[in-house]
Design a protein around this motif. Sequence first.
Motif, PDB file in Angstrom:
ATOM      1  N   VAL A 145       0.859  -1.192   0.000  1.00 42.14           N
ATOM      2  CA  VAL A 145       0.000   0.000   0.000  1.00 42.14           C
ATOM      3  C   VAL A 145       0.888   1.233   0.000  1.00 42.14           C
ATOM      4  O   VAL A 145       1.685   1.443   0.916  1.00 42.14           O
ATOM      5  CB  VAL A 145      -0.937   0.011   1.224  1.00 42.14           C
ATOM      6  CG1 VAL A 145      -1.772   1.284   1.234  1.00 42.14           C
ATOM      7  CG2 VAL A 145      -1.833  -1.220   1.211  1.00 42.14           C
ATOM      8  N   LYS A 146       0.745   2.043  -1.025  1.00 41.33           N
ATOM      9  CA  LYS A 146       1.575   3.234  -1.160  1.00 41.33           C
ATOM     10  C   LYS A 146       0.878   4.428  -0.487  1.00 41.33           C
ATOM     11  O   LYS A 146      -0.334   4.596  -0.586  1.00 41.33           O
ATOM     12  CB  LYS A 146       1.830   3.560  -2.632  1.00 41.33           C
ATOM     13  CG  LYS A 146       2.472   2.420  -3.414  1.00 41.33           C
ATOM     14  CD  LYS A 146       3.834   2.027  -2.853  1.00 41.33           C
ATOM     15  CE  LYS A 146       4.474   0.929  -3.675  1.00 41.33           C
ATOM     16  NZ  LYS A 146       5.791   0.518  -3.127  1.00 41.33           N
ATOM     17  N   TYR A 147       1.693   5.223   0.163  1.00 43.83           N
ATOM     18  CA  TYR A 147       1.181   6.445   0.808  1.00 43.83           C
ATOM     19  C   TYR A 147       1.782   7.624   0.052  1.00 43.83           C
ATOM     20  O   TYR A 147       3.006   7.835   0.083  1.00 43.83           O
ATOM     21  CB  TYR A 147       1.580   6.482   2.281  1.00 43.83           C
ATOM     22  CG  TYR A 147       0.953   7.615   3.068  1.00 43.83           C
ATOM     23  CD1 TYR A 147      -0.296   7.458   3.644  1.00 43.83           C
ATOM     24  CD2 TYR A 147       1.620   8.830   3.216  1.00 43.83           C
ATOM     25  CE1 TYR A 147      -0.879   8.489   4.365  1.00 43.83           C
ATOM     26  CE2 TYR A 147       1.041   9.863   3.930  1.00 43.83           C
ATOM     27  CZ  TYR A 147      -0.206   9.687   4.500  1.00 43.83           C
ATOM     28  OH  TYR A 147      -0.786  10.714   5.204  1.00 43.83           O
ATOM     29  N   VAL A 148       0.965   8.384  -0.663  1.00 47.30           N
ATOM     30  CA  VAL A 148       1.470   9.477  -1.494  1.00 47.30           C
ATOM     31  C   VAL A 148       1.175  10.809  -0.826  1.00 47.30           C
ATOM     32  O   VAL A 148       0.171  10.969  -0.129  1.00 47.30           O
ATOM     33  CB  VAL A 148       0.867   9.440  -2.910  1.00 47.30           C
ATOM     34  CG1 VAL A 148       1.236   8.159  -3.612  1.00 47.30           C
ATOM     35  CG2 VAL A 148      -0.642   9.599  -2.870  1.00 47.30           C
ATOM     36  N   HIS A 149       2.050  11.787  -1.052  1.00 45.67           N
ATOM     37  CA  HIS A 149       1.912  13.107  -0.450  1.00 45.67           C
ATOM     38  C   HIS A 149       1.595  14.172  -1.483  1.00 45.67           C
ATOM     39  O   HIS A 149       0.876  15.132  -1.194  1.00 45.67           O
ATOM     40  CB  HIS A 149       3.205  13.484   0.290  1.00 45.67           C
ATOM     41  CG  HIS A 149       3.554  12.557   1.409  1.00 45.67           C
ATOM     42  ND1 HIS A 149       3.062  12.713   2.685  1.00 45.67           N
ATOM     43  CD2 HIS A 149       4.339  11.452   1.436  1.00 45.67           C
ATOM     44  CE1 HIS A 149       3.543  11.741   3.458  1.00 45.67           C
ATOM     45  NE2 HIS A 149       4.316  10.969   2.731  1.00 45.67           N
ATOM     46  N   THR A 150       2.127  14.031  -2.688  1.00 42.63           N
ATOM     47  CA  THR A 150       1.956  15.065  -3.702  1.00 42.63           C
ATOM     48  C   THR A 150       1.361  14.461  -4.958  1.00 42.63           C
ATOM     49  O   THR A 150       1.361  13.234  -5.161  1.00 42.63           O
ATOM     50  CB  THR A 150       3.302  15.719  -4.040  1.00 42.63           C
ATOM     51  OG1 THR A 150       4.158  14.739  -4.661  1.00 42.63           O
ATOM     52  CG2 THR A 150       3.978  16.267  -2.780  1.00 42.63           C
ATOM     53  N   ASP A 153       3.839  12.384  -6.915  1.00 43.93           N
ATOM     54  CA  ASP A 153       3.941  10.988  -6.474  1.00 43.93           C
ATOM     55  C   ASP A 153       2.865  10.136  -7.133  1.00 43.93           C
ATOM     56  O   ASP A 153       3.116   8.996  -7.551  1.00 43.93           O
ATOM     57  CB  ASP A 153       3.819  10.898  -4.957  1.00 43.93           C
ATOM     58  CG  ASP A 153       4.948  11.620  -4.238  1.00 43.93           C
ATOM     59  OD1 ASP A 153       6.018  11.780  -4.840  1.00 43.93           O
ATOM     60  OD2 ASP A 153       4.740  12.029  -3.071  1.00 43.93           O
ATOM     61  N   LEU A 154       1.644  10.692  -7.222  1.00 38.94           N
ATOM     62  CA  LEU A 154       0.542   9.948  -7.825  1.00 38.94           C
ATOM     63  C   LEU A 154       0.775   9.751  -9.319  1.00 38.94           C
ATOM     64  O   LEU A 154       0.504   8.655  -9.856  1.00 38.94           O
ATOM     65  CB  LEU A 154      -0.776  10.691  -7.589  1.00 38.94           C
ATOM     66  CG  LEU A 154      -2.044  10.034  -8.147  1.00 38.94           C
ATOM     67  CD1 LEU A 154      -2.225   8.638  -7.553  1.00 38.94           C
ATOM     68  CD2 LEU A 154      -3.264  10.897  -7.872  1.00 38.94           C
ATOM     69  N   VAL A 155       1.278  10.765 -10.009  1.00 40.88           N
ATOM     70  CA  VAL A 155       1.570  10.640 -11.443  1.00 40.88           C
ATOM     71  C   VAL A 155       2.595   9.538 -11.680  1.00 40.88           C
ATOM     72  O   VAL A 155       2.460   8.724 -12.615  1.00 40.88           O
ATOM     73  CB  VAL A 155       2.070  11.990 -12.004  1.00 40.88           C
ATOM     74  CG1 VAL A 155       2.594  11.806 -13.432  1.00 40.88           C
ATOM     75  CG2 VAL A 155       0.951  13.021 -11.980  1.00 40.88           C
ATOM     76  N   ALA A 156       3.601   9.468 -10.827  1.00 41.64           N
ATOM     77  CA  ALA A 156       4.626   8.428 -10.986  1.00 41.64           C
ATOM     78  C   ALA A 156       4.026   7.036 -10.821  1.00 41.64           C
ATOM     79  O   ALA A 156       4.379   6.100 -11.562  1.00 41.64           O
ATOM     80  CB  ALA A 156       5.746   8.658  -9.969  1.00 41.64           C
ATOM     81  N   LEU A 157       3.131   6.883  -9.866  1.00 46.95           N
ATOM     82  CA  LEU A 157       2.480   5.585  -9.670  1.00 46.95           C
ATOM     83  C   LEU A 157       1.586   5.239 -10.854  1.00 46.95           C
ATOM     84  O   LEU A 157       1.511   4.077 -11.284  1.00 46.95           O
ATOM     85  CB  LEU A 157       1.666   5.597  -8.371  1.00 46.95           C
ATOM     86  CG  LEU A 157       2.432   5.339  -7.079  1.00 46.95           C
ATOM     87  CD1 LEU A 157       1.504   5.454  -5.876  1.00 46.95           C
ATOM     88  CD2 LEU A 157       3.069   3.950  -7.098  1.00 46.95           C
ATOM     89  N   GLU A 158       0.865   6.232 -11.382  1.00 44.70           N
ATOM     90  CA  GLU A 158       0.004   5.973 -12.539  1.00 44.70           C
ATOM     91  C   GLU A 158       0.829   5.487 -13.726  1.00 44.70           C
ATOM     92  O   GLU A 158       0.412   4.562 -14.450  1.00 44.70           O
ATOM     93  CB  GLU A 158      -0.766   7.245 -12.909  1.00 44.70           C
ATOM     94  CG  GLU A 158      -1.849   7.630 -11.903  1.00 44.70           C
ATOM     95  CD  GLU A 158      -2.653   8.841 -12.339  1.00 44.70           C
ATOM     96  OE1 GLU A 158      -3.084   8.877 -13.506  1.00 44.70           O
ATOM     97  OE2 GLU A 158      -2.850   9.760 -11.522  1.00 44.70           O
TER      98      GLU A 158
END
Length: 814
Positions: A145-150, A153-158
Amino acid sequence: MWCSCCYALILLLWTSSGGCTGKANMSELIQVTSADFYEKLHSGKMMFIYFELQVRCLPVSPSLALFLVELEKSAEALKDYGVLVGKVLNCNREHVHMYCTDHRRAHTAFLFRGGKEFSGFDLDTVFDVNSIVSEVLFAVLRDEVKYVHTDADLVALEKSCRGRKDMVLGYVSSLGSPEHRSMMESAYVYGSKYQFILITGGPVLKHLGVNDASFSSRVWFLHCRLNDGVAVSPRCPLTLMKKHLSTLSLHSFLQLMEAPLVSEVYDDPPLVPPPQFPYQNTPQVFLFAHPATAHLDRDTASALAWNLRGVALVLLVHSRRSAAQTEYNAAYRRPEESLEVKYLTLHSLDELLQLFKDEGQEDEEEEDEEEEGSHHESLDDEISAYVHDKRGEVPDMDSITEITSDNLLTVVSQNPLTVALFYLKWDAVSLTVLSSFIHVAHRLEDLEVDHVLMGAVDCGEWSDLCAHVTSQPITTFPCVLLLRHHQPAQEYRGMLGSEALHRFIMMSVSAAPLLLSTTDSVVSFLQGALVAHRVLGLFLSHTHSDVSVFTEASETLRGDVLTGLLTPQLALTWAADHHVDPPVVLVFPSWRPLSSSSLSISSSADELLESIRAALHPPLPEVTVESLPLLLSQGKAFLMLFLGEDEDAVGQKQNELLLEEMLALVERGAEKMEPYLSCWIHLGHTPAAGDVLAALLGMPPPPLPALVLSHIPSRNEVYQFPPSRHVSASAVLQWLQSVEEGAELPAGMLAEDSWPPAGGFYDFLKVMDSQENISSLEEEEEDDEDEEEKVDVREHLVSKETTDDKRPDTHWEL
């Protein structure tokens, strides 16, 4: 002082007397010895262990006792995820190296995995079963489970998931909450299929178009795998879960995300079978395709399906044109209603989207049909609906006396106590209270209370009486007055239900104060059948000026408090037995009937009243429908603890520990707590507590228990104690300091409602007289003669002298 061994004995008695029945959490909680610990540690099993270090004859803190209760409840939940939950009962005897020698570790629970310590949890973060399960699973799944702050971070996961795995993004307001637990439980089950992401606010919400200050926990599904017919864009398409976040709702939502975007069928909608498991409770939407425009129809259906994703299943119908298809271009079927298919003629897809914007919403046309002719939709609540139904129904009034200007003086002079209801015949609320008033009259008759007369005044017919019976006209209806000959009228300000009114009358029947001359009469007075506050006056002489002060205060307390006056000789004996020096007043509150507090006689009745009411006020009052007006009248900010229902002995124990912590807060805070009214409200005792909490926070009620600060003088903000923190005296004091310094953000706002009287007093007789005066001078003279013959109520009312500028509650005497 409590010691740990005493607490263990009480806990043992509690469990053996039925505290845990059936399949209890205690059976899943393992008691670990030193040898067991090392054996289980090297077995490779995951263990969540607390090392309880008991110190002889030192009390177990409420926060620790509460944690132990919640630890038992979490054992069964974590068992499903392969985690053993246990505790080392006494580190003094079961010595475990490194864990039983450091007192600082007594405030920490540990997770062991793979034969070694995996993570430690401060007890402030694992304070209930939801936080324990969520934090443990979060630790176990911290690599999955990833915890993103910005947003970056979400764009990189996508990008990393593009083309291979969809993503589930959950926003929770705080870690350790029930919503956090739901996310972690779902991640444990679906983690290999989806990439789970957790956020608690920050810049990521801006990408989602959310204001984190007012948004509750939610889940988005990010479609990052390649889907047929969906153009590739820099960001993964989003689908918001419409329902409130829970394990069950998230499970259903994820199943819907696996449904085909658009299904193509070749039968008319009535012949298409309803959705099968796991979509059996999902509505179906049918769009009709035409051979010449089949490609465009597919695009239209896909666009609609993306907007209805998670709400309804979209089907494109390829069949010969039936009569229905000639007249309509869409249809839908709701499984919760029936298997009936309803046809529509749509001019745009927005019409269909509006119809399904809330899952489970009733068809607007059906709502109009069902509500046609009904007036209840404009009424505020169930009480309004009830009185609306009862409007115009005048109950049978044979059991009460009709009071008029002609018989008022006679009625009051011939009865020790007259209870008069002032009402309006056309007012539905008045008629509802009149029914309760008549019910009380029947109860008094059954109890053979013959020295109380129950009467009613129709202020629409006898407006002169209603205008002059007190110093100000009666403008709020219904109104109840207690009338005694040559005594001030006393207004009843309590609840207008039959139980509260009957209780008030029964407490008003006795003299105030009641003269007590024997020990048996005092015992009978203190142990009476009525559950009520009681006050005793002990004086060595009844001619002393202090007695008049006590008597005046007793008259004001009449109906709310039972007061007694001991004879001088009995007062001397009673004072010696209770180690007090007369003159003195002993106060026996109903919430602590077996003990009393002593008060010195004040110089005035007002001062004595203030002292008595302060002594009767519990340090931690319960908020109920009956107590709320009195609590609000204190003008303090409400620090209110919302408690859930006691479903079992464990829940009851948890609520008791929370109340103990709130009492400790009041005692420890002392002067710092003076601006606040610490209180509690129980969902089982007052079912409206959930609605009250939702109204205060402006959102669906959060899980209980919840601590809320509201009704701050001169301020409308509402603050909620962080759900992720354990309710303890020290933590709450620190939080209140932050609120005072402006460091806390409000969780809601109070509405600025004003509830003035519906209108000013309307003197119907005066208006009628004015009309008659205009019509004829002769009739005016006749009217003047008639007026001289009438009995003027005011001639028989004597103004009561007052010694201060305060307006008394009842100004006139009969």
